[in-house]
Motif scaffolding. Structure first.
Motif, PDB file in Angstrom:
ATOM      1  N   ILE A 147       0.830  -1.132  -0.089  1.00 50.63           N
ATOM      2  CA  ILE A 147       0.082  -0.054  -0.081  1.00 50.63           C
ATOM      3  C   ILE A 147       0.948   1.126  -0.045  1.00 50.63           C
ATOM      4  CG2 ILE A 147      -1.598   1.363   1.336  1.00 50.63           C
ATOM      5  CD1 ILE A 147      -2.569  -1.387   2.485  1.00 50.63           C
ATOM      6  N   VAL A 148       0.906   2.068  -0.886  1.00 47.74           N
ATOM      7  CA  VAL A 148       1.806   3.156  -1.022  1.00 47.74           C
ATOM      8  C   VAL A 148       0.567   4.200  -0.531  1.00 47.74           C
ATOM      9  CG1 VAL A 148       2.698   4.784  -2.471  1.00 47.74           C
ATOM     10  CG2 VAL A 148       2.629   2.386  -3.319  1.00 47.74           C
ATOM     11  N   LYS A 149       1.101   4.811   0.821  1.00 49.25           N
ATOM     12  CA  LYS A 149       0.503   5.893   1.436  1.00 49.25           C
ATOM     13  C   LYS A 149       0.529   7.192   0.864  1.00 49.25           C
ATOM     14  CE  LYS A 149       0.158   5.479   5.765  1.00 49.25           C
ATOM     15  NZ  LYS A 149       0.780   5.279   7.390  1.00 49.25           N
ATOM     16  N   PRO A 150      -0.354   8.211   0.938  1.00 49.26           N
ATOM     17  CA  PRO A 150      -0.221   9.430   0.560  1.00 49.26           C
ATOM     18  C   PRO A 150       1.303  10.248   0.360  1.00 49.26           C
ATOM     19  CG  PRO A 150      -2.226   9.195   1.943  1.00 49.26           C
ATOM     20  CD  PRO A 150      -1.549   8.022   2.046  1.00 49.26           C
ATOM     21  N   TYR A 151       1.850  10.020   1.448  1.00 46.68           N
ATOM     22  CA  TYR A 151       3.083  10.826   1.265  1.00 46.68           C
ATOM     23  C   TYR A 151       4.289  10.194   0.359  1.00 46.68           C
ATOM     24  CZ  TYR A 151       7.489  13.105   3.258  1.00 46.68           C
ATOM     25  OH  TYR A 151       8.554  13.996   3.494  1.00 46.68           O
ATOM     26  N   GLY A 152       4.216   8.638   0.391  1.00 43.93           N
ATOM     27  CA  GLY A 152       4.649   8.034  -0.554  1.00 43.93           C
ATOM     28  C   GLY A 152       4.260   8.235  -2.045  1.00 43.93           C
ATOM     29  N   TRP A 153       3.061   8.338  -2.207  1.00 45.26           N
ATOM     30  CA  TRP A 153       2.461   8.437  -3.558  1.00 45.26           C
ATOM     31  C   TRP A 153       2.715   9.921  -4.054  1.00 45.26           C
ATOM     32  CZ3 TRP A 153       0.861   4.727  -6.569  1.00 45.26           C
ATOM     33  CH2 TRP A 153       0.333   5.182  -7.891  1.00 45.26           C
ATOM     34  N   THR A 154       2.627  10.746  -3.258  1.00 43.64           N
ATOM     35  CA  THR A 154       3.170  12.427  -3.586  1.00 43.64           C
ATOM     36  C   THR A 154       4.407  12.258  -4.196  1.00 43.64           C
ATOM     37  OG1 THR A 154       1.619  13.175  -1.923  1.00 43.64           O
ATOM     38  CG2 THR A 154       3.049  14.892  -2.754  1.00 43.64           C
ATOM     39  N   LEU A 155       5.377  11.600  -3.348  1.00 40.99           N
ATOM     40  CA  LEU A 155       6.663  11.363  -3.838  1.00 40.99           C
ATOM     41  C   LEU A 155       6.759  10.690  -5.439  1.00 40.99           C
ATOM     42  CD1 LEU A 155       9.686  11.764  -3.582  1.00 40.99           C
ATOM     43  CD2 LEU A 155       9.593   9.510  -2.287  1.00 40.99           C
ATOM     44  N   TRP A 156       5.872   9.862  -5.428  1.00 49.77           N
ATOM     45  CA  TRP A 156       5.857   9.124  -6.808  1.00 49.77           C
ATOM     46  C   TRP A 156       5.246  10.198  -7.905  1.00 49.77           C
ATOM     47  CZ3 TRP A 156       7.661   5.895  -9.798  1.00 49.77           C
ATOM     48  CH2 TRP A 156       6.876   5.346 -10.857  1.00 49.77           C
ATOM     49  N   ASN A 194       5.627  13.299  -7.973  1.00 44.52           N
ATOM     50  CA  ASN A 194       6.584  14.162  -8.301  1.00 44.52           C
ATOM     51  C   ASN A 194       7.615  13.441  -9.250  1.00 44.52           C
ATOM     52  OD1 ASN A 194       5.365  16.069  -6.931  1.00 44.52           O
ATOM     53  ND2 ASN A 194       6.705  15.826  -4.913  1.00 44.52           N
ATOM     54  N   ILE A 195       8.045  12.370  -8.937  1.00 46.38           N
ATOM     55  CA  ILE A 195       8.771  11.717  -9.940  1.00 46.38           C
ATOM     56  C   ILE A 195       8.000  11.452 -11.266  1.00 46.38           C
ATOM     57  CG2 ILE A 195       9.560   9.187 -10.554  1.00 46.38           C
ATOM     58  CD1 ILE A 195       9.963   9.012  -7.497  1.00 46.38           C
ATOM     59  N   GLN A 196       6.603  11.172 -11.344  1.00 44.18           N
ATOM     60  CA  GLN A 196       6.013  11.034 -12.565  1.00 44.18           C
ATOM     61  C   GLN A 196       6.123  12.252 -13.320  1.00 44.18           C
ATOM     62  OE1 GLN A 196       2.095   9.601 -10.584  1.00 44.18           O
ATOM     63  NE2 GLN A 196       2.278   8.115 -12.262  1.00 44.18           N
ATOM     64  N   GLN A 197       5.655  13.483 -12.745  1.00 40.54           N
ATOM     65  CA  GLN A 197       5.878  14.757 -13.367  1.00 40.54           C
ATOM     66  C   GLN A 197       7.096  15.192 -13.938  1.00 40.54           C
ATOM     67  OE1 GLN A 197       4.281  17.567 -10.652  1.00 40.54           O
ATOM     68  NE2 GLN A 197       2.399  16.207 -10.238  1.00 40.54           N
ATOM     69  N   PRO A 252      15.269  18.090  -2.846  1.00 42.24           N
ATOM     70  CA  PRO A 252      14.401  19.109  -2.747  1.00 42.24           C
ATOM     71  C   PRO A 252      13.614  19.118  -4.110  1.00 42.24           C
ATOM     72  CG  PRO A 252      16.401  20.002  -1.887  1.00 42.24           C
ATOM     73  CD  PRO A 252      16.851  18.665  -2.447  1.00 42.24           C
ATOM     74  N   ARG A 253      14.081  18.590  -5.141  1.00 39.34           N
ATOM     75  CA  ARG A 253      13.127  18.846  -6.321  1.00 39.34           C
ATOM     76  C   ARG A 253      11.988  17.661  -6.263  1.00 39.34           C
ATOM     77  NH1 ARG A 253      14.860  22.159 -10.562  1.00 39.34           N
ATOM     78  NH2 ARG A 253      13.715  20.982 -12.183  1.00 39.34           N
ATOM     79  N   LEU A 254      12.288  16.573  -5.471  1.00 37.24           N
ATOM     80  CA  LEU A 254      11.238  15.637  -5.543  1.00 37.24           C
ATOM     81  C   LEU A 254      10.316  15.491  -4.489  1.00 37.24           C
ATOM     82  CD1 LEU A 254      12.999  12.830  -7.417  1.00 37.24           C
ATOM     83  CD2 LEU A 254      11.248  14.567  -8.528  1.00 37.24           C
ATOM     84  N   ALA A 255      10.929  16.217  -3.187  1.00 34.59           N
ATOM     85  CA  ALA A 255      10.272  15.976  -1.926  1.00 34.59           C
ATOM     86  C   ALA A 255       9.000  16.581  -1.778  1.00 34.59           C
ATOM     87  CB  ALA A 255      11.148  16.841  -0.917  1.00 34.59           C
ATOM     88  N   PRO A 256       8.115  15.810  -1.475  1.00 33.35           N
ATOM     89  CA  PRO A 256       6.736  16.306  -1.158  1.00 33.35           C
ATOM     90  C   PRO A 256       6.375  17.858  -0.499  1.00 33.35           C
ATOM     91  CG  PRO A 256       6.688  13.985  -0.717  1.00 33.35           C
ATOM     92  CD  PRO A 256       8.209  14.429  -0.888  1.00 33.35           C
ATOM     93  N   SER A 293       6.730  32.117  -3.956  1.00 35.04           N
ATOM     94  CA  SER A 293       7.820  31.734  -4.646  1.00 35.04           C
ATOM     95  C   SER A 293       7.895  30.214  -5.047  1.00 35.04           C
ATOM     96  CB  SER A 293       9.109  32.076  -4.184  1.00 35.04           C
ATOM     97  OG  SER A 293       9.295  31.350  -2.783  1.00 35.04           O
ATOM     98  N   GLY A 294       6.691  29.762  -5.112  1.00 35.10           N
ATOM     99  CA  GLY A 294       6.426  28.259  -5.558  1.00 35.10           C
ATOM    100  C   GLY A 294       7.017  27.119  -4.741  1.00 35.10           C
ATOM    101  N   LEU A 295       7.242  27.331  -3.676  1.00 33.44           N
ATOM    102  CA  LEU A 295       7.876  26.264  -2.828  1.00 33.44           C
ATOM    103  C   LEU A 295       6.755  25.354  -2.249  1.00 33.44           C
ATOM    104  CD1 LEU A 295      10.474  28.086  -0.768  1.00 33.44           C
ATOM    105  CD2 LEU A 295      10.880  26.421  -2.504  1.00 33.44           C
ATOM    106  N   ARG A 296       7.176  24.102  -2.194  1.00 38.88           N
ATOM    107  CA  ARG A 296       6.153  23.219  -1.567  1.00 38.88           C
ATOM    108  C   ARG A 296       6.327  23.235  -0.007  1.00 38.88           C
ATOM    109  NH1 ARG A 296       7.978  20.362  -6.257  1.00 38.88           N
ATOM    110  NH2 ARG A 296       9.207  19.288  -5.034  1.00 38.88           N
TER     111      ARG A 296
END
Length: 479
Positions: free
Chosen positions: A37-46, A48-51, A282-286, A318-321
């Motif tokens: 089960i990929v949890k929301p935090y892990g999926w958000t990382l995914w 960002n990878i996808q994008q 930083p470029r992929l971190a949720p 300035s667009g930071l997450r």
RNA sequence: CGGGGUGUGGCGCAGUUGGUAGCGCACCGCGUUUGGGACGCGGGGGUCCGCGGUUCAAGUCCGCGCACCCCGACCA
């Protein structure tokens, strides 16, 4: 969370990894053995990878599509080496709607066959080529030994499938997509990888040629982080993917496929993580920044939160997450550790002292303890934070590259080779014989990871049999 | 499929010579705390993996299953 501290990497790397995946809130075990089960935090990382990947796929001319998960079993049987490669790990559906199926369906282990079937219908003319399609989906392979992100029965990935008029074009595509993966890994994930061609024994079932990206994990084992295959005309012939060329003659297409999976998250964990937890680039971190407010009472809270709101608006503009940790009833100390576990690159601490001094506290995740902490003025905080994030991104790559290179050696002889692969990568000559590969594997557990494109003029001798080498190879124990 | 191990609240475990289930963490409530993993008080939560057997009585003993984990042969 039952214990505070993570098992240390040096004591038990495996335990460290398993605990971290759970504790960092990335994923959990599914109810069926080997599922994740990929949890929301892990999926958000995914996501960002996808994008980051999808941008690159689009800019190289690819489009996305969706294909069925269920494939007639007979499709798998069409390409000889493909069947042999995948039969042992197929999930087969034999009953549907309570009735025995006339023809069993397999849950896709990969989509080359159904793509072959479909491309045969789509492609009629040289004008239809090249056909450049990517799929974002999940696939199922019935693995025996599983591990979250690295090897589960089902995993998420993308699979690109392209068809071309000539061998040269297909070859160029195969190589281009490897470069896309390398660029992504290096510049988004800060994962430096070796890359090259796979040997015959390690090649994708059904491919003429497989390229791979091999990253070194914190325990100095190799992880295949992405692959790109030149499928030649194997699937074109098996599925009759033909086109009429300019001379009105029937020709078989040349096809490729390439993929990167949620396994890559495992690569990021094991490339950057430390005994405190994850360290995300930083470029992929949720969350690129987490703000932890500090206060003792309601009056302080009001003052502090006012600054927190102002700073967060500024940073978000300035667009930071950004994440504000406003959970009640938890001490700041707990929150520090919690976000370190989850790998947030930069922490901003704002307390009464900062309100008074018009400052904020900053703590870099990649530099633990006092060395990574500083206090900076609230004035001009935006550019400062951006600069630090860029620096972290760069230094993660530098650190990982230095680690990789410090643990990659050229052996003097076979005894030395054994020493090296027990705790690192060996780069050495190989005669090209499968017997030598097998002997090395049985002897040392190290496998031929890949053979770089750029080879030295003198490739020396085969490290195992001592005959003339054909090329130089990275050998390592692998996941 | 071979070898080893484990099944007890959500998680980690204890449970003695069989006597009717407990601890830590997590969770809920209240209060005090809060610049590196806070504390006190109160509270909720269990077909003890399943089935069968022995026994007045089974988490505990016996048998048969099942599941999961670790180590080997295959793998993104």
């Amino acid at each position: 969370m039952s214990e505070d501290k993570l098992p240390s990497r040096s004591e038990d790397y495996n335990d460290w990894y398993n605990s971290l995946v759970i504790r960092a809130d990335l994923a959990d075990y599914g109810p069926a053995r080997g599922t994740m089960i990929v949890k929301p935090y892990g999926w958000t990382l995914w996501e960002n990878i996808q994008q980051a990947l999808d941008r690159r796929f689009k800019s190289t001319g690819h489009v996305n599509a969706g294909f069925p998960m269920l494939i007639p079993k007979s499709f798998i049987d069409r390409e000889t080496s493909h069947v042999e490669g995948f039969s042992p790990e197929l999930a087969v559906v034999t009953v549907g709607g309570g009735k025995q199926l006339e023809e069993p369906l397999v849950v896709r282990p990969t989509s080359e066959t159904i793509i072959g079937h479909t491309y045969a219908k789509w492609i009629k003319s040289y004008r239809d080529l090249p056909l450049l399609v990517n799929l974002w989906n999940s696939v199922v392979r019935w693995e025996l030994r599983t591990k979250l992100f690295l090897r589960t029965l089902e995993f998420w990935w993308q699979e690109g499938h392209t068809a071309h008029a000539t061998y040269e074009e297909a070859q160029e595509e195969t190589r281009q997509m490897l470069d896309v993966y390398l660029d992504f890994a290096r510049n988004e994930a800060a994962v430096p990888a070796f890359f090259g061609r796979k040997s015959d024994s390690e090649r994708f079932p059904g491919a003429d040629l497989t390229y791979s990206m091999e990253a070194m994990m914190g325990d100095k084992k190799a992880l295949q982080a992405a692959t790109s295959h030149n499928l030649g005309q194997n699937f074109a012939r098996a599925f009759d993917i033909q086109y009429l060329d300019q001379n009105n003659e029937m020709q078989y297409c040349w096809t490729t496929s390439w993929g990167l999976s949620t396994r890559f998250i495992g690569a990021m964990i094991m490339t950057h993580g430390d005994d405190q937890g994850l360290i995300l680039p930083p470029r992929l971190a949720p969350h690129q920044v987490v703000i932890v407010p500090i206060y003792k009472n309601h009056d302080e809270k009001a003052l502090v939160m006012e600054v927190v709101e102002r700073i967060s608006r500024l940073l978000e503009s300035s667009g930071l997450r950004l994440k504000i940790d406003n959970r009640e009833g938890l001490t700041p100390g707990f929150k520090f550790n919690d976000w370190e576990m989850r790998g947030v690159p930069l922490r901003v601490e704002i307390g009464p002292r900062d309100v008074a001094n018009e400052s904020v506290g900053l703590a870099r995740r990649d530099i633990p303890g006092r060395d990574g902490k500083s206090f900076v003025p609230q004035e001009g905080i935006g550019p400062v934070v951006e600069e630090i994030l860029a620096k972290i991104q760069l230094e993660l790559l530098e650190r990982a590259t230095a680690f990789r290179d410090a643990n990659t050696h050229q052996p003097r002889d076979y005894a030395h080779f054994k020493e090296i692969v027990a705790d690192g990568f060996a780069f050495t000559g190989w005669c090209g014989g499968e017997e030598c590969e097998t002997s090395i594997k049985n002897d040392t557990k190290a496998t031929n990871r890949c053979m770089p494109f750029e080879q030295p003029k003198d490739v020396g001798l085969c490290i195992y049999c001592g005959r003339a080498a054909v090329e130089q190879v990275y050998f390592a124990r692998a996941y």
